[in-house]
Design an enzyme around this catalytic site. Sequence first.
Site, PDB file in Angstrom:
ATOM      1  CB  CYS A  54      25.424  -1.947   8.156  1.00 17.85           C
ATOM      2  SG  CYS A  54      25.209  -0.302   7.502  1.00 17.85           S
ATOM      3  NE  ARG A 114      22.478  -6.646  10.402  1.00 18.81           N
ATOM      4  CZ  ARG A 114      21.714  -6.538  11.472  1.00 18.81           C
ATOM      5  NH1 ARG A 114      20.906  -7.511  11.800  1.00 18.81           N
ATOM      6  NH2 ARG A 114      21.773  -5.470  12.240  1.00 18.81           N
ATOM      7  CD1 TRP A 135      19.433  -0.412   3.404  1.00 14.67           C
ATOM      8  CD2 TRP A 135      19.483   1.146   5.009  1.00 14.67           C
ATOM      9  NE1 TRP A 135      18.287   0.324   3.295  1.00 14.67           N
ATOM     10  CE2 TRP A 135      18.290   1.291   4.274  1.00 14.67           C
ATOM     11  CE3 TRP A 135      19.726   2.017   6.055  1.00 14.67           C
ATOM     12  CZ2 TRP A 135      17.349   2.273   4.563  1.00 14.67           C
ATOM     13  CZ3 TRP A 135      18.784   2.999   6.351  1.00 14.67           C
ATOM     14  CH2 TRP A 135      17.604   3.122   5.603  1.00 14.67           C
ATOM     15  CG  ASN A 147      24.541  -2.269  12.347  1.00 14.33           C
ATOM     16  OD1 ASN A 147      24.051  -3.135  13.060  1.00 14.33           O
ATOM     17  ND2 ASN A 147      23.808  -1.411  11.699  1.00 14.33           N
ATOM     18  N   GLY A 148      25.140   1.201  12.585  1.00 17.46           N
ATOM     19  CA  GLY A 148      24.474   2.128  13.514  1.00 17.46           C
ATOM     20  C   GLY A 148      24.633   3.547  13.019  1.00 17.46           C
ATOM     21  CD  GLU A 179       2.273  -8.084   5.416  1.00 21.50           C
ATOM     22  OE1 GLU A 179       2.430  -6.935   5.840  1.00 21.50           O
ATOM     23  OE2 GLU A 179       3.214  -8.845   5.176  1.00 21.50           O
ATOM     24  CE  LYS A 237       5.684  -8.676   2.552  1.00 19.65           C
ATOM     25  NZ  LYS A 237       5.489  -8.410   3.902  1.00 19.65           N
ATOM     26  CD  GLU A 294       8.008  -5.196   2.248  1.00 18.29           C
ATOM     27  OE1 GLU A 294       8.701  -4.973   3.241  1.00 18.29           O
ATOM     28  OE2 GLU A 294       7.320  -6.243   2.132  1.00 18.29           O
ATOM     29  CG  HIS A 315     -15.279   7.944   2.553  1.00 15.92           C
ATOM     30  ND1 HIS A 315     -16.363   8.788   2.533  1.00 15.92           N
ATOM     31  CD2 HIS A 315     -15.689   6.809   3.171  1.00 15.92           C
ATOM     32  CE1 HIS A 315     -17.377   8.192   3.142  1.00 15.92           C
ATOM     33  NE2 HIS A 315     -16.998   6.991   3.533  1.00 15.92           N
ATOM     34  CE  LYS A 358      13.612 -10.822   7.492  1.00 13.81           C
ATOM     35  NZ  LYS A 358      12.333 -10.329   6.955  1.00 13.81           N
TER      36      LYS A 358
END
Length: 615
Positions: free
Chosen positions: A2, A27, A75, A101-102, A488, A492, A495, A511, A610
């Site tokens: 947030c 955020r 968020w 926020n939290g 990575e 990407k 996401e 495997h 983020k």
Amino acid sequence: MCGIVAYQGEKQAYPILIKGLHRLEYRGYDSAGIALLNPGEDIRLYKCKGKVSDLESFAEGKYNGGTMGVGHTRWATHGVPDDKNAHPHFSESGNLVIIHNGIIENYASLKKELQNRGHVFKSDTDTEVLIYLIENIQKNEGKDLVSAVMTALNQVVGAYAIVILSKDNPDLMIGAKKGSPLVVGVGSNNEFFIASDATPIIEYTRNVVYLDDEEIVILERGKEMKIKTIRNQDKTPYVHELEMQLETIEKGGFDHFMLKEIHEQPRSIRDNMRGRLNIDLREVTLGGIIDYQSKIMNADRIIIVACGTSWHAGLVGEYLIEDLARIPVEVEYASEFRYRNPIITEKDLVIAISQSGETADTLAAVELAKSKGATIFGICNVVGSSIARATHAGSYTHAGPEIGVASTKAFTAQVTVLTLMALVFAHKKGTISEAKYQQLLLGLDEIPKKIEEMLKSDDKIRYISDIYKDANNFLYLGRSYNFPIALEGALKLKEISYIHAEGYPAAEMKHGPIALIDENMPVVVIAPNKGAYEKILSNVQEVKARGGKIIAIVTEGDTDVASLADHVIEIPETEEELTPLLSVIPLQLLAYHIAIMRGCNVDQPRNLAKSVTVE
Ligand code: G6P
């Protein structure tokens, strides 16, 4: 997560808050809201599900002026993202309003207690419980607002960055923080801003005060700023000067922040090495480690803690430090590390990697390791962030603000710092030859130029993206230094395009994932002409034999892998240890183009944020 922003001054608050919320949208973007306060009137609230632009349409023509107000972009944690759970939240009487926020971890027991006393809640959020609690303390204990906030914050468990306004105290704005970030901007003529980071503040003032945990800022019109702890001890505000430039948080002609940030990498890597890599003297100095050099040199092992993309950078760091400096390295997900009773001693060096410097799990891992006596080194991008402040020493990545939710330039900057660290350790310990050391320094110095060349034309990547944009799955394979890059690359893609993608060590494919390969499976193979090249050639053949479509990332001029692959993307020649800095670039672009072609919002992918300030 947030984002929160607040304003008190002589200007109209609404446009400042909306602009600030747009900057903080990285955020979280499940819902947004604004509350405005005019003396003598009820506090006005405008909030709705969706993005800040939805809030703008919603408030259009409705909002009245006000020179004090708070804004929030959410968020969702507690309660689905809908209108009623959107912030700001009123107290029961409507006298107080809060943005938060939290997470208030003990909200359920506090809520039950209040409900037993007959209070009725309107939302499912933990935040509403906090503002009800504050109002209750005010009423039942006859306390003024500041004391009631202090009492309530002493009762809550969890993390918060909050701002509170009160209809009865129309000249007062109160902010407080623990665990989540909060910065106060000090403008001219008694103008104040409060925000989750400096981006909403930068165009109005460069003077900011970072609040510490369990501190409250009291901003009363016409008076000096006051900071107190939640136990009512006075603190002296320390004003920092922001170095951030306004242009760095704007798109600068690119369609998206992500694309801009991909293109910024030559500059961000150069900025990162400036003052550290002296190519004329063939020397690397990392100011951040000087005071701890002997401790680091004698460390029994290094533990790297991080999350997400930063964790992938940590994996590259493991290859670099073990290979070059011969120090044992373990790379841990911060969230696992902190809860599995890890063995940590005073002889350990813990490296915490975090772009935002605010990731809750990484911060908690740092606190845990610190409590066991380990030396903590931070690799953060955001200057003055919580992790940067909690560590003993550190090196900033100097990538500049990264706004796109999918991390790109922060990753290459983290890998650059880790490469410099590995080189310093290796040189001091004598674990690499002088010739190899110099070769790597020269190679590193040339990386920005090589990335610049690679970025000049991405037509081929766009072409490949068009062919595979409708795939349902992707496999990414790499070995050694490029195994973390396979992870990575897959991250990407998933996401931002929502295509399922997995990264694997190329040989491990046998495997399990090999069972998935058929003519519908694009397989991205990272195969520079170094290290285990021959081995990866065999892996490519194994994919080919099962009809998989191969997109190979190869060194310029390669013919062996190229002859087997369906598509080839070339990267310039460099030392094996430096290949991750080049091979990741086409994978960032591949994910970007595919996501755009699928109509996805690359800067604000669904469900993500983020800065993850919740566990
Ligand atoms: C979130 C972001 C990722 C990031 C991760 C760790 O998941 O979406 O891009 O890698 O958090 O964040 P940090 O700020 O600690 O690097």
